[in-house]
Write a protein that holds these residues in place. Structure first.
Motif, PDB file in Angstrom:
ATOM      1  N   ARG A  99      38.713 -35.678  10.391  1.00  0.00           N
ATOM      2  CA  ARG A  99      38.862 -37.283   9.935  1.00  0.00           C
ATOM      3  C   ARG A  99      38.729 -37.271   8.524  1.00  0.00           C
ATOM      4  NH1 ARG A  99      35.482 -41.207  12.335  1.00  0.00           N
ATOM      5  NH2 ARG A  99      36.620 -42.625  11.046  1.00  0.00           N
ATOM      6  N   GLY A 100      38.022 -36.812   8.091  1.00  0.00           N
ATOM      7  CA  GLY A 100      37.491 -36.793   6.490  1.00  0.00           C
ATOM      8  C   GLY A 100      38.809 -36.067   5.623  1.00  0.00           C
ATOM      9  N   LEU A 101      39.280 -34.982   6.196  1.00  0.00           N
ATOM     10  CA  LEU A 101      40.339 -34.407   5.566  1.00  0.00           C
ATOM     11  C   LEU A 101      41.745 -34.959   5.810  1.00  0.00           C
ATOM     12  CD1 LEU A 101      39.386 -30.725   5.929  1.00  0.00           C
ATOM     13  CD2 LEU A 101      39.365 -32.116   3.850  1.00  0.00           C
ATOM     14  N   THR A 102      41.976 -35.982   6.853  1.00  0.00           N
ATOM     15  CA  THR A 102      43.034 -36.240   7.367  1.00  0.00           C
ATOM     16  C   THR A 102      43.765 -37.153   6.153  1.00  0.00           C
ATOM     17  OG1 THR A 102      42.622 -36.209   9.628  1.00  0.00           O
ATOM     18  CG2 THR A 102      44.421 -37.677   8.898  1.00  0.00           C
ATOM     19  N   ARG A 103      42.768 -38.047   5.561  1.00  0.00           N
ATOM     20  CA  ARG A 103      43.526 -39.136   4.455  1.00  0.00           C
ATOM     21  C   ARG A 103      43.843 -38.434   3.458  1.00  0.00           C
ATOM     22  NH1 ARG A 103      39.108 -43.618   6.524  1.00  0.00           N
ATOM     23  NH2 ARG A 103      40.304 -44.345   7.782  1.00  0.00           N
ATOM     24  N   PRO A 104      42.938 -37.262   2.927  1.00  0.00           N
ATOM     25  CA  PRO A 104      43.373 -36.743   1.379  1.00  0.00           C
ATOM     26  C   PRO A 104      44.773 -36.331   1.589  1.00  0.00           C
ATOM     27  CG  PRO A 104      41.007 -36.667   2.286  1.00  0.00           C
ATOM     28  CD  PRO A 104      41.559 -37.143   3.205  1.00  0.00           C
ATOM     29  N   CYS A 105      44.901 -35.278   2.779  1.00  0.00           N
ATOM     30  CA  CYS A 105      46.000 -34.302   2.982  1.00  0.00           C
ATOM     31  C   CYS A 105      47.147 -35.387   3.345  1.00  0.00           C
ATOM     32  CB  CYS A 105      45.804 -33.644   4.360  1.00  0.00           C
ATOM     33  SG  CYS A 105      44.421 -32.321   4.233  1.00  0.00           S
ATOM     34  N   LEU A 109      50.296 -35.476   0.876  1.00  0.00           N
ATOM     35  CA  LEU A 109      51.787 -35.081   1.359  1.00  0.00           C
ATOM     36  C   LEU A 109      52.629 -36.398   1.022  1.00  0.00           C
ATOM     37  CD1 LEU A 109      53.520 -33.427   3.226  1.00  0.00           C
ATOM     38  CD2 LEU A 109      52.832 -34.756   5.202  1.00  0.00           C
ATOM     39  N   LEU A 110      52.289 -37.480   1.094  1.00  0.00           N
ATOM     40  CA  LEU A 110      53.025 -38.780   0.879  1.00  0.00           C
ATOM     41  C   LEU A 110      53.275 -38.902  -0.679  1.00  0.00           C
ATOM     42  CD1 LEU A 110      51.442 -41.771   2.509  1.00  0.00           C
ATOM     43  CD2 LEU A 110      53.772 -41.300   2.307  1.00  0.00           C
ATOM     44  N   TRP A 111      52.518 -38.412  -1.590  1.00  0.00           N
ATOM     45  CA  TRP A 111      52.809 -38.272  -3.100  1.00  0.00           C
ATOM     46  C   TRP A 111      53.882 -37.019  -3.186  1.00  0.00           C
ATOM     47  CZ3 TRP A 111      52.866 -41.968  -6.094  1.00  0.00           C
ATOM     48  CH2 TRP A 111      51.883 -42.803  -5.906  1.00  0.00           C
ATOM     49  N   VAL A 112      53.693 -35.892  -2.647  1.00  0.00           N
ATOM     50  CA  VAL A 112      54.749 -34.863  -2.775  1.00  0.00           C
ATOM     51  C   VAL A 112      56.109 -35.318  -2.022  1.00  0.00           C
ATOM     52  CG1 VAL A 112      55.334 -32.502  -1.930  1.00  0.00           C
ATOM     53  CG2 VAL A 112      52.918 -32.902  -2.505  1.00  0.00           C
ATOM     54  N   ILE A 113      56.068 -35.931  -1.079  1.00  0.00           N
ATOM     55  CA  ILE A 113      57.476 -36.599  -0.544  1.00  0.00           C
ATOM     56  C   ILE A 113      57.918 -37.442  -1.608  1.00  0.00           C
ATOM     57  CG2 ILE A 113      58.328 -37.894   1.255  1.00  0.00           C
ATOM     58  CD1 ILE A 113      56.540 -36.691   3.219  1.00  0.00           C
ATOM     59  N   THR A 114      57.130 -38.257  -2.043  1.00  0.00           N
ATOM     60  CA  THR A 114      57.613 -39.275  -3.008  1.00  0.00           C
ATOM     61  C   THR A 114      58.130 -38.444  -4.169  1.00  0.00           C
ATOM     62  OG1 THR A 114      56.045 -40.922  -2.516  1.00  0.00           O
ATOM     63  CG2 THR A 114      57.083 -41.178  -4.827  1.00  0.00           C
ATOM     64  N   GLY A 115      57.653 -37.582  -4.945  1.00  0.00           N
ATOM     65  CA  GLY A 115      58.052 -36.831  -6.068  1.00  0.00           C
ATOM     66  C   GLY A 115      59.432 -35.957  -5.597  1.00  0.00           C
ATOM     67  N   LEU A 116      59.314 -35.403  -4.322  1.00  0.00           N
ATOM     68  CA  LEU A 116      60.544 -34.749  -3.797  1.00  0.00           C
ATOM     69  C   LEU A 116      61.721 -35.806  -3.804  1.00  0.00           C
ATOM     70  CD1 LEU A 116      59.243 -32.171  -1.398  1.00  0.00           C
ATOM     71  CD2 LEU A 116      60.006 -31.682  -3.578  1.00  0.00           C
ATOM     72  N   SER A 127      66.592 -45.623  -6.872  1.00  0.00           N
ATOM     73  CA  SER A 127      65.870 -46.839  -7.042  1.00  0.00           C
ATOM     74  C   SER A 127      65.127 -47.504  -5.792  1.00  0.00           C
ATOM     75  CB  SER A 127      66.610 -48.008  -7.485  1.00  0.00           C
ATOM     76  OG  SER A 127      65.760 -49.412  -7.715  1.00  0.00           O
ATOM     77  N   GLU A 128      66.013 -47.558  -4.905  1.00  0.00           N
ATOM     78  CA  GLU A 128      65.403 -48.178  -3.573  1.00  0.00           C
ATOM     79  C   GLU A 128      64.517 -47.177  -2.683  1.00  0.00           C
ATOM     80  OE1 GLU A 128      67.616 -50.601  -0.797  1.00  0.00           O
ATOM     81  OE2 GLU A 128      69.043 -50.867  -2.194  1.00  0.00           O
ATOM     82  N   ILE A 129      65.006 -45.892  -2.717  1.00  0.00           N
ATOM     83  CA  ILE A 129      64.066 -44.884  -1.931  1.00  0.00           C
ATOM     84  C   ILE A 129      62.908 -44.902  -2.758  1.00  0.00           C
ATOM     85  CG2 ILE A 129      64.192 -42.417  -1.415  1.00  0.00           C
ATOM     86  CD1 ILE A 129      67.081 -42.665  -0.997  1.00  0.00           C
ATOM     87  N   VAL A 130      62.874 -44.553  -4.204  1.00  0.00           N
ATOM     88  CA  VAL A 130      61.575 -44.400  -4.845  1.00  0.00           C
ATOM     89  C   VAL A 130      60.803 -45.561  -4.682  1.00  0.00           C
ATOM     90  CG1 VAL A 130      60.584 -43.680  -6.754  1.00  0.00           C
ATOM     91  CG2 VAL A 130      62.559 -42.591  -6.259  1.00  0.00           C
ATOM     92  N   PHE A 135      55.799 -47.548  -2.927  1.00  0.00           N
ATOM     93  CA  PHE A 135      54.917 -48.348  -2.158  1.00  0.00           C
ATOM     94  C   PHE A 135      53.907 -48.014  -1.174  1.00  0.00           C
ATOM     95  CE2 PHE A 135      54.428 -51.068   1.308  1.00  0.00           C
ATOM     96  CZ  PHE A 135      53.678 -52.215   0.840  1.00  0.00           C
ATOM     97  N   ALA A 136      54.471 -47.095  -0.201  1.00  0.00           N
ATOM     98  CA  ALA A 136      54.161 -46.524   1.010  1.00  0.00           C
ATOM     99  C   ALA A 136      52.585 -45.497   0.180  1.00  0.00           C
ATOM    100  CB  ALA A 136      54.803 -45.577   1.690  1.00  0.00           C
ATOM    101  N   ALA A 137      52.997 -44.858  -0.784  1.00  0.00           N
ATOM    102  CA  ALA A 137      52.142 -43.759  -1.218  1.00  0.00           C
ATOM    103  C   ALA A 137      50.870 -44.636  -1.806  1.00  0.00           C
ATOM    104  CB  ALA A 137      52.709 -42.660  -2.215  1.00  0.00           C
ATOM    105  N   THR A 138      51.281 -45.468  -2.570  1.00  0.00           N
ATOM    106  CA  THR A 138      50.307 -46.366  -3.370  1.00  0.00           C
ATOM    107  C   THR A 138      49.189 -47.058  -2.036  1.00  0.00           C
ATOM    108  OG1 THR A 138      51.688 -46.614  -4.941  1.00  0.00           O
ATOM    109  CG2 THR A 138      49.746 -48.170  -4.832  1.00  0.00           C
ATOM    110  N   ALA A 139      50.006 -48.089  -1.395  1.00  0.00           N
ATOM    111  CA  ALA A 139      49.346 -48.560  -0.382  1.00  0.00           C
ATOM    112  C   ALA A 139      48.400 -47.626   0.566  1.00  0.00           C
ATOM    113  CB  ALA A 139      50.302 -49.203   0.647  1.00  0.00           C
ATOM    114  N   ALA A 140      48.975 -46.317   0.746  1.00  0.00           N
ATOM    115  CA  ALA A 140      48.070 -45.523   1.767  1.00  0.00           C
ATOM    116  C   ALA A 140      46.626 -45.090   0.742  1.00  0.00           C
ATOM    117  CB  ALA A 140      48.948 -44.252   2.016  1.00  0.00           C
ATOM    118  N   THR A 141      47.000 -44.703  -0.739  1.00  0.00           N
ATOM    119  CA  THR A 141      46.014 -44.399  -1.165  1.00  0.00           C
ATOM    120  C   THR A 141      44.763 -45.173  -1.619  1.00  0.00           C
ATOM    121  OG1 THR A 141      47.540 -42.843  -2.507  1.00  0.00           O
ATOM    122  CG2 THR A 141      45.451 -43.419  -3.784  1.00  0.00           C
TER     123      THR A 141
END
Length: 155
Positions: A99-105, A109-116, A127-130, A135-141
């Motif tokens: 559980r502790g590793l799930t959130r960091p992983c 992954l969200l930030w890697v997907i955002t970059g890709l 523009s819209e996709i990024v 939004f998703a990566a920031t909200a999750a973080t």
């Protein structure tokens, strides 16, 4: 005879002035009706504009109510999520580690997907996709790590 000629001239003059007065009266009546119609038209145009503005204000109020309901629903969902998170008790050490590793992983992954997505998308769709991915990566973080400080025992 002069009396008859004077009488006829008086009658003709009175008739002509009477006709002229009638024509002037009719013309004045037409002008008054046109002015009344113009005033009535202006009143109807004003009322029509007023109704349009009222409908626009009601439409805006409805949109505002929908946005408010959407935000309120989001906060209710966040509160329910916090309550569910708080209700999870202690478990096996490996479960807590996973559980502790799930959130960091997932965050990484969200930030890697955002970059890709940013690097791989064209300028038109970028523009819209990024924005959505950011939004998703920031909200999750912020959600996953925003309230993760050590908890003190209240006793």
């Amino acid at each position: 005879m002069a009396d008859i000629a004077g009488l006829a001239a008086s009658a003709a003059g009175g008739g002509i002035f009477g006709l002229i007065g009638s024509v002037i009266g009719r013309a004045a009546g037409l002008v008054e009706r046109r002015q009344e119609q113009a005033q009535e038209r202006a009143r109807w145009e004003h009322e029509s504009r007023l109704m349009d503005l009222q409908m626009q204000a009601k439409r805006q109020a409805s949109e505002d109510d929908l946005r408010l309901a959407d935000v309120a629903g989001g906060w209710q969902g966040l509160n329910a999520s916090l309550a569910a998170e708080a209700s999870i008790g202690e478990s096996y050490r490996w479960v807590s580690a996973v559980r502790g590793l799930t959130r960091p992983c997932l965050t990484l992954l969200l930030w890697v997907i955002t970059g890709l997505v940013f690097l791989g998308s064209g300028a038109a769709a970028r523009s819209e996709i990024v924005e959505t991915a950011t939004f998703a990566a920031t909200a999750a973080t912020l959600w996953w790590f925003g309230d993760r400080g050590p908890r003190r025992d209240p006793h």
